[in-house]
Design a protein around this motif. Structure first.
Motif, mmCIF file in Angstrom:
data_model
loop_
_atom_site.group_PDB
_atom_site.id
_atom_site.type_symbol
_atom_site.label_atom_id
_atom_site.label_comp_id
_atom_site.label_asym_id
_atom_site.label_seq_id
_atom_site.Cartn_x
_atom_site.Cartn_y
_atom_site.Cartn_z
ATOM 1 N N GLU A 268 6.810 -2.589 5.057
ATOM 2 C CA GLU A 268 7.399 -1.592 4.990
ATOM 3 C C GLU A 268 7.726 -0.705 3.838
ATOM 4 N N GLY A 269 7.624 -1.579 2.424
ATOM 5 C CA GLY A 269 7.488 -0.674 1.245
ATOM 6 C C GLY A 269 6.407 0.051 1.041
ATOM 7 N N ALA A 270 5.349 -0.379 1.499
ATOM 8 C CA ALA A 270 3.840 0.383 1.531
ATOM 9 C C ALA A 270 4.035 1.655 2.373
ATOM 10 N N LEU A 271 4.580 1.372 3.624
ATOM 11 C CA LEU A 271 4.664 2.449 4.460
ATOM 12 C C LEU A 271 5.597 3.661 4.020
ATOM 13 N N LYS A 272 6.424 3.352 3.368
ATOM 14 C CA LYS A 272 7.663 4.110 3.091
ATOM 15 C C LYS A 272 6.815 5.123 1.870
ATOM 16 N N LEU A 273 6.012 4.425 1.141
ATOM 17 C CA LEU A 273 5.366 5.075 -0.122
ATOM 18 C C LEU A 273 4.342 6.126 0.529
ATOM 19 N N LYS A 274 3.590 5.705 1.466
ATOM 20 C CA LYS A 274 2.344 6.568 2.098
ATOM 21 C C LYS A 274 3.251 7.738 2.740
ATOM 22 N N GLU A 275 4.354 7.605 3.465
ATOM 23 C CA GLU A 275 5.046 8.649 4.204
ATOM 24 C C GLU A 275 5.359 9.582 3.092
ATOM 25 N N LEU A 276 6.110 9.122 2.121
ATOM 26 C CA LEU A 276 6.934 9.877 1.355
ATOM 27 C C LEU A 276 6.472 10.569 0.093
ATOM 28 N N ALA A 277 5.336 9.596 -0.513
ATOM 29 C CA ALA A 277 4.847 9.997 -1.700
ATOM 30 C C ALA A 277 3.419 10.475 -1.566
ATOM 31 N N TYR A 278 2.765 10.192 -0.264
ATOM 32 C CA TYR A 278 1.563 10.410 0.016
ATOM 33 C C TYR A 278 0.465 9.579 -0.806
ATOM 34 N N MET A 279 0.923 8.503 -1.366
ATOM 35 C CA MET A 279 0.164 7.739 -2.286
ATOM 36 C C MET A 279 -0.440 6.619 -1.717
ATOM 37 N N HIS A 280 -1.537 6.200 -1.961
ATOM 38 C CA HIS A 280 -2.189 4.910 -1.476
ATOM 39 C C HIS A 280 -1.332 3.566 -1.699
ATOM 40 N N ALA A 281 -0.874 3.216 -0.647
ATOM 41 C CA ALA A 281 -0.126 1.874 -0.720
ATOM 42 C C ALA A 281 -0.556 0.716 0.290
ATOM 43 N N GLU A 282 -0.427 -0.441 -0.185
ATOM 44 C CA GLU A 282 -0.875 -1.393 0.785
ATOM 45 C C GLU A 282 -0.008 -2.485 0.551
#
Ligand code: F6R
Length: 368
Positions: A237-251
């Motif tokens: 969930e933390g990774a998904l939030k970061l992808k969605e909001l910050a357009y940052m690659h997160a896994e």
């Protein structure tokens, strides 16, 4: 209507204690958990021999969190599956299967089709939904509403915590109907849930270091999230939030998988967020996580450790330490998700993005 906040999402993050409290309300009559008495009573729940949870995105993560508790409490096998996969499979379902469809909007196309797919095979369908009168509850046998109130921010925050809460109520209702837990044990678990709004509120007061961190790492190329057990879906969930909001690659990874591939990604300065369980209630898992943190620190990662207040063993390995109040192990996601939401929001804000309306995303996905 943003109540003094810059974005709706900031307000909705702050409303999380209320969302959890309102979702719990009315589901305990003094002796027993009550779900949807009219449409799915204890007699129906008693014969259930298998549970499928179907959902998309954050709602799917809330199902993954609940799997640990539901299996532990009920001794029923629980499979959590993306609705978009489930609907195109030939899952083994019958009238003793409970399919829990988790959806904030109640309109997600893949979840609706998964519900129809399940009902055609006579499974019983319980919707966990935040929107009164929406399509998925209408087509389900029963519904447990999450009472998060309207969520304007496209990225789910308070609905996610409310979903975890409702899913846990479903687990307790199943345990009660099946007799895998005595009435007093169910009551104690419910009381522990009643403590969670205060724990979430306390967590919200501890978030200044997270905001500072968000500003510090806003230029990073990528962020990894690690967790085990219920900390694993929190990492997702933390990774998904970061992808969605910050357009940052997160896994997000299960920390135990580190050596099976992901550790190759770790390089100097890479921020890695680690969700750590309580050393007291989960000593074995805690020590495993500690070795994972050592491994990534030795490879130069910037370690961001989320752990329990007073856990002195993690401090030496944390470049940034984020403390959470002490809560029961299975309930930790309700507090551990909060810093990850705030981290993603702060990174996005620093990068100048509109956190209420991330690019390319819609609040409800009614087409496939
Ligand atoms: C993530 C997010 C989405 C939704 C997903 C399911 O922040 O909001 O991943 O969780 O689209 O939506 P619902 O719950 O409405 O079925």
């Amino acid at each position: 209507e943003k109540g003094g906040h810059e974005f709706f999402m900031d307000k909705e993050i702050q409303e999380q204690p209320q969302a959890v409290e309102d979702t719990l309300r009315g589901h305990f009559d003094g002796t027993r958990i009550v779900l949807d008495e009219q449409r799915l009573g204890e007699d129906e729940l008693r014969t259930i021999d298998k549970v499928f949870v179907v959902a998309c995105g954050s709602s799917y993560h809330s199902g993954l969190v609940a799997k640990y508790a539901i299996e532990h409490w009920t001794r029923l096998p629980v499979e959590v599956e993306l609705a978009s996969e489930f609907r195109y499979r030939d899952p083994v379902l019958d009238r003793d299967t409970l399919v829990v469809a988790i959806t904030q909007s109640g309109e997600t196309a893949d979840v609706l089709e998964a519900v129809r797919h399940a009902r055609r095979q006579r499974a019983r369908v319980l919707a966990v939904c935040n929107t009164n009168g929406s399509q998925i509850p209408r087509e389900s046998d029963a519904v447990v509403y999450t009472h998060a109130g309207p969520e304007v921010g496209v990225a789910s925050t308070k609905c996610f915590l409310a979903q975890i809460t409702a899913n846990l109520l479903v687990g307790l209702a199943l345990a009660q109907a099946r007799g895998t837990k005595y009435a007093d044990e169910v009551a104690r678990e419910y009381e522990a849930l009643l403590e969670m709004p205060a724990a979430v509120a306390e967590t919200l007061t501890l978030m200044d270091p997270v905001r500072q961190l968000g500003r510090d790492i806003a230029d990073s190329k990528a962020v990894l999230f690690l967790g085990r057990h219920v900390g694993f879906p929190v990492a997702l969930e933390g990774a998904l939030k970061l992808k969605e909001l910050a357009y940052m690659h997160a896994e997000g990874f299960a920390a135990g998988e580190l050596k099976h591939g992901p550790i190759a990604l770790v390089e100097d300065g890479l921020p890695v967020v680690v969700v750590t369980p309580s050393p007291k209630s989960q000593p074995l898992l805690h020590s495993k996580l500690l070795s994972n943190i050592r491994e990534i620190q030795a490879r130069g990662a910037r370690t961001i450790v989320i752990g329990e207040e007073g856990d002195e063993t993690i401090a030496p390995f944390a470049d940034t330490l984020i403390e959470l109040p002490r809560v029961p192990a299975l309930l930790q996601p309700l507090v551990a998700t909060v810093p990850l939401q705030i981290l993603a929001a702060e990174i996005a804000r620093t990068r100048g993005y509109d956190i209420d309306k991330p690019r390319n995303l819609a609040k409800s996905v009614t087409v496939e």
